[in-house]
Motif scaffolding. Structure first.
Motif, mmCIF file in Angstrom:
data_model
loop_
_atom_site.group_PDB
_atom_site.id
_atom_site.type_symbol
_atom_site.label_atom_id
_atom_site.label_comp_id
_atom_site.label_asym_id
_atom_site.label_seq_id
_atom_site.Cartn_x
_atom_site.Cartn_y
_atom_site.Cartn_z
ATOM 1 N N ILE A 37 -16.871 -134.708 8.341
ATOM 2 C CA ILE A 37 -16.546 -133.367 7.826
ATOM 3 C C ILE A 37 -15.697 -133.475 6.564
ATOM 4 C CG2 ILE A 37 -15.120 -131.328 8.322
ATOM 5 C CD1 ILE A 37 -16.275 -131.413 11.173
ATOM 6 N N VAL A 38 -14.714 -134.375 6.592
ATOM 7 C CA VAL A 38 -13.882 -134.576 5.394
ATOM 8 C C VAL A 38 -14.754 -135.063 4.232
ATOM 9 C CG1 VAL A 38 -12.044 -136.003 4.409
ATOM 10 C CG2 VAL A 38 -11.736 -134.932 6.655
ATOM 11 N N ALA A 39 -15.730 -135.921 4.541
ATOM 12 C CA ALA A 39 -16.610 -136.440 3.489
ATOM 13 C C ALA A 39 -17.438 -135.319 2.850
ATOM 14 C CB ALA A 39 -17.529 -137.521 4.061
ATOM 15 N N VAL A 40 -17.807 -134.338 3.638
ATOM 16 C CA VAL A 40 -18.536 -133.191 3.063
ATOM 17 C C VAL A 40 -17.623 -132.441 2.092
ATOM 18 C CG1 VAL A 40 -19.715 -131.018 3.542
ATOM 19 C CG2 VAL A 40 -20.014 -132.955 5.099
ATOM 20 N N GLY A 41 -16.403 -132.143 2.542
ATOM 21 C CA GLY A 41 -15.466 -131.426 1.677
ATOM 22 C C GLY A 41 -15.122 -132.213 0.423
ATOM 23 N N ASP A 42 -14.980 -133.536 0.584
ATOM 24 C CA ASP A 42 -14.687 -134.380 -0.581
ATOM 25 C C ASP A 42 -15.827 -134.304 -1.603
ATOM 26 O OD1 ASP A 42 -12.322 -135.166 0.602
ATOM 27 O OD2 ASP A 42 -13.029 -137.175 1.164
ATOM 28 N N LEU A 43 -17.056 -134.302 -1.102
ATOM 29 C CA LEU A 43 -18.206 -134.206 -2.029
ATOM 30 C C LEU A 43 -18.206 -132.854 -2.738
ATOM 31 C CD1 LEU A 43 -20.898 -135.215 -3.215
ATOM 32 C CD2 LEU A 43 -22.030 -134.275 -1.177
ATOM 33 N N TYR A 44 -17.917 -131.798 -1.985
ATOM 34 C CA TYR A 44 -17.894 -130.470 -2.616
ATOM 35 C C TYR A 44 -16.802 -130.412 -3.694
ATOM 36 C CZ TYR A 44 -20.865 -128.736 1.262
ATOM 37 O OH TYR A 44 -21.881 -128.524 2.173
ATOM 38 N N ASP A 45 -15.658 -131.064 -3.416
ATOM 39 C CA ASP A 45 -14.598 -131.139 -4.445
ATOM 40 C C ASP A 45 -15.094 -131.909 -5.661
ATOM 41 O OD1 ASP A 45 -12.746 -129.706 -3.035
ATOM 42 O OD2 ASP A 45 -11.468 -131.424 -2.515
ATOM 43 N N GLU A 46 -15.717 -133.076 -5.383
ATOM 44 C CA GLU A 46 -16.178 -133.939 -6.477
ATOM 45 C C GLU A 46 -17.203 -133.210 -7.356
ATOM 46 O OE1 GLU A 46 -16.904 -137.994 -5.102
ATOM 47 O OE2 GLU A 46 -18.696 -137.978 -6.373
ATOM 48 N N LEU A 47 -18.051 -132.419 -6.718
ATOM 49 C CA LEU A 47 -19.078 -131.686 -7.470
ATOM 50 C C LEU A 47 -18.532 -130.371 -8.032
ATOM 51 C CD1 LEU A 47 -22.150 -132.269 -5.100
ATOM 52 C CD2 LEU A 47 -21.652 -133.398 -7.287
ATOM 53 N N VAL A 111 -25.779 -124.160 -3.965
ATOM 54 C CA VAL A 111 -26.325 -123.864 -2.643
ATOM 55 C C VAL A 111 -26.053 -125.101 -1.793
ATOM 56 C CG1 VAL A 111 -28.381 -123.340 -1.283
ATOM 57 C CG2 VAL A 111 -28.136 -122.364 -3.579
ATOM 58 N N THR A 112 -25.498 -124.893 -0.608
ATOM 59 C CA THR A 112 -25.195 -126.006 0.289
ATOM 60 C C THR A 112 -26.005 -125.872 1.571
ATOM 61 O OG1 THR A 112 -23.296 -124.755 1.137
ATOM 62 C CG2 THR A 112 -22.849 -126.369 -0.595
ATOM 63 N N CYS A 113 -26.295 -127.020 2.166
ATOM 64 C CA CYS A 113 -27.022 -127.050 3.446
ATOM 65 C C CYS A 113 -26.510 -128.267 4.203
ATOM 66 C CB CYS A 113 -28.524 -127.149 3.204
ATOM 67 S SG CYS A 113 -29.508 -127.158 4.729
ATOM 68 N N CYS A 114 -25.682 -128.019 5.198
ATOM 69 C CA CYS A 114 -25.013 -129.124 5.894
ATOM 70 C C CYS A 114 -25.627 -129.334 7.279
ATOM 71 C CB CYS A 114 -23.516 -128.811 6.011
ATOM 72 S SG CYS A 114 -22.584 -130.138 6.788
ATOM 73 N N GLY A 138 -26.727 -125.485 -11.894
ATOM 74 C CA GLY A 138 -26.216 -125.334 -10.526
ATOM 75 C C GLY A 138 -26.806 -126.415 -9.629
ATOM 76 N N VAL A 139 -26.204 -126.577 -8.465
ATOM 77 C CA VAL A 139 -26.571 -127.732 -7.643
ATOM 78 C C VAL A 139 -26.913 -127.310 -6.211
ATOM 79 C CG1 VAL A 139 -24.143 -128.220 -7.032
ATOM 80 C CG2 VAL A 139 -25.812 -130.077 -7.019
ATOM 81 N N LEU A 140 -27.972 -127.921 -5.684
ATOM 82 C CA LEU A 140 -28.296 -127.806 -4.255
ATOM 83 C C LEU A 140 -27.859 -129.102 -3.597
ATOM 84 C CD1 LEU A 140 -29.670 -126.765 -1.652
ATOM 85 C CD2 LEU A 140 -31.867 -127.516 -2.603
ATOM 86 N N VAL A 141 -26.977 -128.987 -2.596
ATOM 87 C CA VAL A 141 -26.408 -130.151 -1.921
ATOM 88 C C VAL A 141 -26.819 -130.144 -0.456
ATOM 89 C CG1 VAL A 141 -24.295 -131.445 -1.455
ATOM 90 C CG2 VAL A 141 -24.357 -129.845 -3.376
ATOM 91 N N CYS A 142 -27.539 -131.190 -0.039
ATOM 92 C CA CYS A 142 -27.896 -131.349 1.371
ATOM 93 C C CYS A 142 -27.123 -132.525 1.935
ATOM 94 C CB CYS A 142 -29.390 -131.631 1.524
ATOM 95 S SG CYS A 142 -30.435 -130.280 0.977
ATOM 96 N N THR A 143 -26.411 -132.296 3.017
ATOM 97 C CA THR A 143 -25.687 -133.371 3.701
ATOM 98 C C THR A 143 -26.218 -133.463 5.128
ATOM 99 O OG1 THR A 143 -23.956 -131.729 4.088
ATOM 100 C CG2 THR A 143 -23.549 -133.354 2.351
ATOM 101 N N PHE A 144 -26.236 -134.672 5.646
ATOM 102 C CA PHE A 144 -26.752 -134.856 7.010
ATOM 103 C C PHE A 144 -26.258 -136.179 7.582
ATOM 104 C CE2 PHE A 144 -29.926 -137.719 5.272
ATOM 105 C CZ PHE A 144 -30.182 -137.188 4.015
ATOM 106 N N SER A 145 -26.385 -136.288 8.895
ATOM 107 C CA SER A 145 -25.975 -137.495 9.592
ATOM 108 C C SER A 145 -27.156 -137.999 10.401
ATOM 109 C CB SER A 145 -24.745 -137.202 10.451
ATOM 110 O OG SER A 145 -24.236 -138.395 10.994
ATOM 111 N N ASN A 146 -26.865 -138.671 11.511
ATOM 112 C CA ASN A 146 -27.955 -139.198 12.331
ATOM 113 C C ASN A 146 -28.027 -138.477 13.673
ATOM 114 O OD1 ASN A 146 -25.688 -140.151 13.526
ATOM 115 N ND2 ASN A 146 -26.121 -142.332 13.204
#
Ligand SMILES: C[S@@+](CC[C@H](N)C(=O)[O-])C[C@H]1O[C@@H](n2cnc3c(N)ncnc32)[C@H](O)[C@@H]1O
Length: 211
Positions: A37-47, A111-114, A138-146
């Motif tokens: 979850i922190v990694a998602v927020g960190d990416l959103y900050d970075e972007l 646009v985000t899709c987690c 603008g950016v579309l960001v898809c995050t996912f795990s396993n």
């Protein structure tokens, strides 16, 4: 029939009952561990996702360390969306029934899709809509795990590896007009828990109707 280049059955699910039944159960839980979850927020900050953002397949948490200027949360469960304190607007829509996004062209900076792209049965239609509602650059960001709800994830997702899943999401971008080449990253290498993958791409300014 699945669209090229995906084989027949790629977008089928074990549970083909309407999604709003499965998601009628309120799940005020997290679907990935705290490090992811922190990694998602960190990416959103970075972007620098600080402007006007649309979070699709959203729930009670959108993972921003700091909420953006405005956040529209779209999902399937109104109770979960109501609990999303970062959201300014909440919309219930089954994107597998209607993959359109009810917004004007060039309405959002991101646009985000987690942890949800695996549930989309018409991802190319949704990605085309995301490109349409994004502003130039603008950016579309898809995050996912396993992890996933296996009965609701598409068979193509379940039948491959983490690397294969990154390739699937990259293909969605490659097959959608108006996106630059996608970037693929494992965002928390070496983390002991849930891996957090991200695939994102910016809308191509030259092709955008907003000029
Ligand atoms: C694993 S949860 C992830 C929720 C949230 N994005 C997060 O990061 O915690 C999957 C989400 O996808 C949404 N979803 C699943 N199928 C959907 C569909 N057909 N249309 C719209 N949203 C859908 C559900 O509402 C659910 O909130």
């Amino acid at each position: 029939m699945a669209p090229e280049p995906f084989p027949t059955g790629f977008f089928d699910r074990a549970d083909e009952t309407p999604d709003d039944r499965f998601y009628a159960v309120d799940r005020l839980v997290t679907h990935i561990d705290d490090t992811a979850i922190v990694a998602v927020g960190d990416l959103y900050d970075e972007l620098q996702l600080t402007g006007e953002v649309l979070d699709i397949c959203s729930s009670w948490i959108s993972h921003f360390h700091r909420p953006p200027v405005s956040l529209v949360a779209m999902g399937l469960n109104s109770i979960e969306l109501a609990a999303n304190s970062a959201a300014d607007e909440r919309i219930v829509r089954d994107l597998n029934v209607d993959p359109t996004l009810p917004f004007d062209d060039a309405s959002f900076d991101a646009v985000t899709c987690c942890v949800s792209v695996d549930y989309l049965t018409q991802p190319l239609a949704v990605f085309a809509e995301a490109a349409r509602v994004l502003r130039p650059g603008g950016v579309l960001v898809c995050t996912f795990s396993n992890r996933c709800f296996p009965t609701k994830a598409i068979r193509g997702w379940l039948s491959t590896t983490d690397e294969g899943r990154c390739a699937i999401v990259s293909a969605y971008f490659d097959l959608t007009d108006d996106f630059d080449d996608p970037i693929v990253q494992l965002r928390n290498p070496g983390a002991p828990g849930d891996p957090l993958y991200a695939v994102w791409a910016r809308s191509s300014a030259a092709n955008s109707s907003a000029g």
